[in-house]
Scaffold this active site. Structure first.
Site, short mmCIF file in Angstrom:
data_model
loop_
_atom_site.label_atom_id
_atom_site.label_comp_id
_atom_site.label_asym_id
_atom_site.label_seq_id
_atom_site.Cartn_x
_atom_site.Cartn_y
_atom_site.Cartn_z
N GLY A 131 0.77 -1.18 -0.01
CA GLY A 131 0.13 -0.07 -0.31
C GLY A 131 0.73 1.44 -0.13
O GLY A 131 0.27 2.06 -0.56
N GLU A 169 3.84 4.08 6.09
CA GLU A 169 2.62 3.28 5.97
C GLU A 169 1.86 3.78 5.16
O GLU A 169 1.85 5.12 5.20
CB GLU A 169 2.24 2.89 7.40
CG GLU A 169 2.31 1.60 8.00
CD GLU A 169 1.73 0.50 7.24
OE1 GLU A 169 1.26 0.41 5.88
OE2 GLU A 169 1.25 -0.62 7.94
N ASP A 170 0.88 3.20 4.70
CA ASP A 170 -0.27 3.82 3.83
C ASP A 170 -1.35 4.21 4.76
O ASP A 170 -1.70 5.41 4.72
CB ASP A 170 -1.01 2.90 2.91
CG ASP A 170 -1.15 1.36 3.38
OD1 ASP A 170 -1.06 1.31 4.20
OD2 ASP A 170 -2.05 0.73 2.52
N ASP A 219 -4.98 1.64 10.95
CA ASP A 219 -6.45 1.68 11.09
C ASP A 219 -6.38 1.29 12.61
O ASP A 219 -6.34 2.04 13.46
CB ASP A 219 -6.88 0.58 10.35
CG ASP A 219 -8.42 0.40 10.13
OD1 ASP A 219 -9.01 0.59 11.20
OD2 ASP A 219 -8.78 0.11 9.09
N LYS A 246 -6.71 6.53 10.63
CA LYS A 246 -8.14 6.17 11.25
C LYS A 246 -8.07 6.23 12.79
O LYS A 246 -8.31 5.24 13.64
CB LYS A 246 -8.92 4.83 10.85
CG LYS A 246 -9.00 5.09 9.27
CD LYS A 246 -9.91 3.77 8.87
CE LYS A 246 -9.97 3.61 7.37
NZ LYS A 246 -10.58 2.31 6.69
N PHE A 276 -13.95 2.89 4.83
CA PHE A 276 -12.91 1.96 3.93
C PHE A 276 -12.43 3.20 2.64
O PHE A 276 -13.14 3.99 2.11
CB PHE A 276 -13.51 0.86 3.10
CG PHE A 276 -12.58 0.00 2.50
CD1 PHE A 276 -11.77 -0.53 3.46
CD2 PHE A 276 -12.57 0.01 1.00
CE1 PHE A 276 -10.54 -1.40 2.64
CE2 PHE A 276 -11.50 -0.47 0.53
CZ PHE A 276 -10.62 -1.46 1.31
N ARG A 323 -5.20 0.86 -6.95
CA ARG A 323 -3.98 1.33 -6.20
C ARG A 323 -3.74 2.47 -7.18
O ARG A 323 -2.93 3.41 -6.82
CB ARG A 323 -3.05 0.22 -6.15
CG ARG A 323 -3.17 -0.72 -5.19
CD ARG A 323 -2.09 -1.75 -5.23
NE ARG A 323 -2.17 -2.85 -4.45
CZ ARG A 323 -2.37 -3.32 -3.00
NH1 ARG A 323 -2.26 -1.99 -2.36
NH2 ARG A 323 -2.61 -4.32 -2.52
P1 XMP Z 1 -4.04 -2.08 11.10
O1 XMP Z 1 -5.82 -2.40 11.36
O2 XMP Z 1 -3.37 -3.17 11.33
O3 XMP Z 1 -4.46 -1.79 9.48
O4 XMP Z 1 -3.71 -0.87 11.43
C1 XMP Z 1 -3.43 -1.82 8.66
C2 XMP Z 1 -3.44 -2.31 7.26
O5 XMP Z 1 -4.89 -2.69 7.05
C3 XMP Z 1 -5.36 -2.10 5.66
N1 XMP Z 1 -6.31 -1.19 5.63
C4 XMP Z 1 -6.85 -0.53 4.63
N2 XMP Z 1 -6.67 -0.84 3.45
N3 XMP Z 1 -8.37 0.66 2.91
C5 XMP Z 1 -7.36 -0.13 2.50
O6 XMP Z 1 -7.34 -0.20 1.10
C6 XMP Z 1 -8.61 1.04 4.04
O7 XMP Z 1 -9.75 1.72 4.40
C7 XMP Z 1 -8.03 0.29 5.04
N4 XMP Z 1 -8.00 0.18 6.48
C8 XMP Z 1 -7.16 -0.99 6.79
C9 XMP Z 1 -3.98 -1.69 5.30
O8 XMP Z 1 -3.30 -2.55 4.18
C10 XMP Z 1 -3.07 -1.38 6.23
O9 XMP Z 1 -1.82 -1.45 6.02
MG MG Z 2 -4.39 -3.63 1.64
#
Ligand code: XMP
Ligand code: MG
Length: 177
Positions: free
Chosen positions: A48, A102-103, A106, A134, A155, A168
């Site tokens: 990402g 990081e992208d 969450d 988030k 999302f 992407r």
């Molecule tokens: P956590 O919950 O571990 O999540 O912080 C991190 C990873 O979850 C994916 N992620 C998303 N990917 N749209 C996406 O395309 C979203 O809204 C989203 N929310 C979480 C992402 O791969 C991230 O590295």
């Molecule tokens: Mg992903």
């Protein structure tokens, strides 16, 4: 407002290309200033973050290195929960000023599981740059140091982020309708 359809879902524009790029220039400026006497080592987490990492890196004027890694999680043999390992991190981080790219953060689970493995190598410092956060959904104790945008718990796709592998390539970030 523009909408896109990916597979079975519709998304609407949330962050424009110019909004994203201008914020990235700002973050690069912060990093240029915070690390003016150092040489940060960026670790971008695939897939990402590839666009964010590339655009951020272009605006750095300091000496900096970058590597790209992939995280793989699997069920622990004995313990409950997942174990996260990294693929592609051959560098020794001892004494380095590390910045994770990081992208999106969450729940924070991914980084919460992975960061101890980096801390174990005793970097001089360890910070997180995440394009999106988030924050209302973050339940693990992970706090990005550089954040592009704090976004609601909906999302999103585009600019490196995918829905089921697609989206992407979009230059903007779109939110699920
Ligand atoms: P956590 O919950 O571990 O999540 O912080 C991190 C990873 O979850 C994916 N992620 C998303 N990917 N749209 C996406 O395309 C979203 O809204 C989203 N929310 C979480 C992402 O791969 C991230 O590295
Ligand atoms: Mg992903």
């Amino acid at each position: 407002m523009a909408t896109v359809t990916i597979k079975d879902k519709s998304f609407e524009t949330y962050l424009s290309e110019e909004t994203i790029q201008s914020r990235i220039r700002f973050i690069a400026g912060q990093i240029n200033s915070d690390y003016k006497d150092g040489k940060p080592f960026f670790i971008a987490i695939l897939n990402g973050s590839f666009m964010f990492a590339a655009d951020l890196f272009k605006h750095l004027t300091i000496d900096a290195e970058i590597c790209f890694i992939k995280l793989a999680s699997y069920e622990g043999m004995k313990s409950t929960g997942n174990v996260v390992t990294s693929i592609g991190l051959d560098e020794d981080l001892f004494g380095k000023e590390v910045i994770i790219v990081e992208d999106i953060v969450d729940t924070g689970k991914t980084l919460h599981q992975f960061l101890p493995k980096l801390v174990h190598q005793q970097p001089k410092s360890l910070k997180i740059a995440s394009l999106l956060h988030k924050s209302a959904a973050t339940v693990y104790p992970v706090k990005p140091d550089y954040v592009g945008f704090d976004i609601p718990d909906k999302f999103v796709v585009g600019y490196g982020l995918d829905y089921d592998g697609l989206g992407r390539n979009l230059k903007e970030i779109y939110q699920l309708i």
